[in-house]
Scaffold this active site. Structure first.
Site, PDB file in Angstrom:
ATOM      1  CB  SER A 248       3.794   2.158   5.280  1.00 55.47           C
ATOM      2  OG  SER A 248       4.856   2.722   5.448  1.00 55.47           O
ATOM      3  CE  LYS A 249       7.379  -3.199   8.496  1.00 50.50           C
ATOM      4  NZ  LYS A 249       7.569  -4.517   8.723  1.00 50.50           N
ATOM      5  NE  ARG A 250       8.544   2.201   2.970  1.00 50.38           N
ATOM      6  CZ  ARG A 250       8.033   2.099   1.710  1.00 50.38           C
ATOM      7  NH1 ARG A 250       8.216   2.923   1.073  1.00 50.38           N
ATOM      8  NH2 ARG A 250       7.154   0.927   1.460  1.00 50.38           N
ATOM      9  N   GLY A 252       6.150   5.327  10.178  1.00 52.66           N
ATOM     10  CA  GLY A 252       6.002   5.358  11.962  1.00 52.66           C
ATOM     11  C   GLY A 252       4.878   5.049  12.440  1.00 52.66           C
TER      12      GLY A 252
END
Ligand code: GLU
Length: 474
Positions: A248-250, A252
């Site tokens: 996930s983008k969260r 990184g």
């Protein structure tokens, strides 16, 4: 069969993430495999999550990766506009139709009432406004009361559909909530817009993340309420970072662009992500996009999540790097050479010939050439080599001779090193070992002793040999 039409419908919330790109890839492959169309739609109705610039990143990433969409905001098509916020006017009309036939209703509940409901333990909206009389609704609309439009889900019964990966999915209607279709600002929610857009754009195969699997019955009730044919559904399991965390983008986790920057080739990225949730019948793992179109089939789609393995992607990348011509390798490597200031002045074409067989991803260039930047102070125990019965003392005994032959015979270095060994009772490999370490101070280098000397040039080679000698004598 009607023409197959699939779509990729990202929300412009930042970089195009690997999971999103995988969804796009499968939608592309399924469309192309069936001679159909692949459509890009930007779902930007959630203005709070909107990140400026991300739409452009979506366009450029898809094109760079070769996922050429037949219709989309920047290429046009007969079913536009392809940006959800530009379609705002269409949604209300359909919501009103659903109100008329009882599949939706106006809701005037205040924030306070909803909060109160929530606090009192209700897990979903209580259909309070579903029972308002027609007259009251009209009066309140005329009066200008703020409202939303909610879907009117039947309180009993169940809704079933067949997902092409997961099979029959049944949800009890009482589990579903009367979700908002049109918000108080007149904008549709995702829950509503995806249905209207998919229908109006003629999408007949919806390919998306598994998180929408359980909401799909709700969407199907909307199709039914509008008298529209339901599309086919293909839901995809997530890509995981490890056994318990989604990529996930969260956290990184990398986007397509990050991997390009890390030195992965686009062909290898596309190849690898194709394998994250799909496998071909013959277990082949390396394919071009065209081969993928040919091989892709829904029966190969995995029912369980896949784990992103950067080692494996690196391996696949190395296969593509090896296949490059020397020229192509050099050209691509030049994009990275500029990142390493210390490479300025070296013969980069020659360096490329040395690196080609050793680079797995292009940022390996940094690791493989670091010895050019840092030389002083390397660990002299690197001279130790059991095979060549060599250590720093043996090296010390060779240094004057090595310096001398470098000074006098640089153009004929290989032969000079061999002759030096013969004359002084050293093995050839032993001499080459000491010479290479003395020049580079590195355990592994992108070439042998002579190649390293040629890369460094005579002056720098001498300079380094003298430094090594001095340190050995200290
Ligand atoms: N905009 C949604 C997302 O980014 C798309 C979901 C769908 O494909 O229907 O998750």
């Amino acid at each position: 069969m009607n023409e197959v039409r699939t779509r990729f419908a990202p929300s412009p919330t930042g970089y195009l993430h690997i999971g999103g790109l995988r969804t796009a890839l499968y939608a592309y492959l399924f469309a192309k495999k069936n001679g159909g169309k692949f459509i890009l739609r930007i779902e930007d109705t959630d203005r709070e999550r909107y990140v400026p610039g991300s739409v452009e990143i979506i366009y450029s990433t898809l094109k760079d990766a070769g996922l050429i969409y037949d219709e989309g905001p920047d290429v046009g098509g007969d079913y536009g506009p392809y940006i959800q916020s530009e379609r705002k006017n269409a949604y209300l009309e359909y919501a009103k139709k659903l109100v008329e036939n009882g599949n939706a209703y106006y809701c005037f509940c205040t924030k306070e009432r909803l909060e109160h409901l929530h606090e009192s333990g209700a897990t979903k909206y209580d259909k309070h406004c579903a029972s308002l009389s027609k007259e009251e609704v009209e009066m309140r609309l005329k009066r200008g009361d703020s409202y939303v439009i909610r879907q009117n889900i039947p309180e009993t019964g169940s809704t079933t559909y067949t997902d092409m990966v997961f099979g029959d999915i049944t949800v009890e209607n009482k589990e579903l909530e009367d979700n908002i279709l049109i918000k108080s600002d007149g904008m549709p929610t995702y829950n509503f817009a995806n249905v209207i857009d998919d229908h109006l754009m003629g999408i007949n195969y919806v390919i998306r993340g598994v998180e929408y699997l359980s909401s799909t019955p709700k969407y199907n009730l909307l199709y039914d309420g509008l008298g529209w044919e339901r599309p086919h559904y293909i839901h995809l399991q997530p890509i995981m970072r490890d056994a318990t965390h989604k990529l996930s983008k969260r956290y990184g986790d990398a986007s397509y662009e990050d991997f390009i920057k890390k030195g992965f080739l686009k062909e290898a990225i596309v190849n690898y992500i194709a394998l994250l949730g799909w496998s071909s019948k013959d277990n082949v793992e390396k394919f071009s996009l065209t081969e993928l179109v040919d091989k892709f089939d829904l029966s190969g789609i995995s029912h369980s999540p896949s784990i992103f393995d950067e080692r494996k992607m690196t391996y696949i990348n190395s296969l593509y790097v090896k296949e490059m011509t020397g020229d192509a390798f050099h050209k691509y490597a030049c994009r990275f050479y500029g990142d390493y200031e210390y490479l300025r002045g070296y013969n980069l074409e020659f360096l490329s010939t040395l690196l080609h067989s050793r680079v797995e991803v292009f940022t390996d260039i940094g690791k493989l050439t670091h010895f050019l930047l840092e030389f002083d102070g390397y660990d002299l125990d690197l001279m130790n080599n059991a095979k060549w019965k060599t250590d720093r003392n043996v090296a010390k005994g060779m240094m004057d001779g090595l310096i001398e032959l470098t000074e006098n015979d640089f153009d004929n270095l290989h032969d000079a090193l061999v002759a030096f060994g013969e004359k002084n009772g050293y093995k050839k490999g032993q001499v080459l070992w000491v010479y290479r370490i003395a020049l580079t101070g590195a355990q592994s280098t992108p070439g042998g002793a002579v190649e390293m000397a040629v890369l460094l040039g005579k002056d720098e080679s001498l300079n380094r040999l003298k430094i090594t000698k001095q340190r050995l004598c200290e």
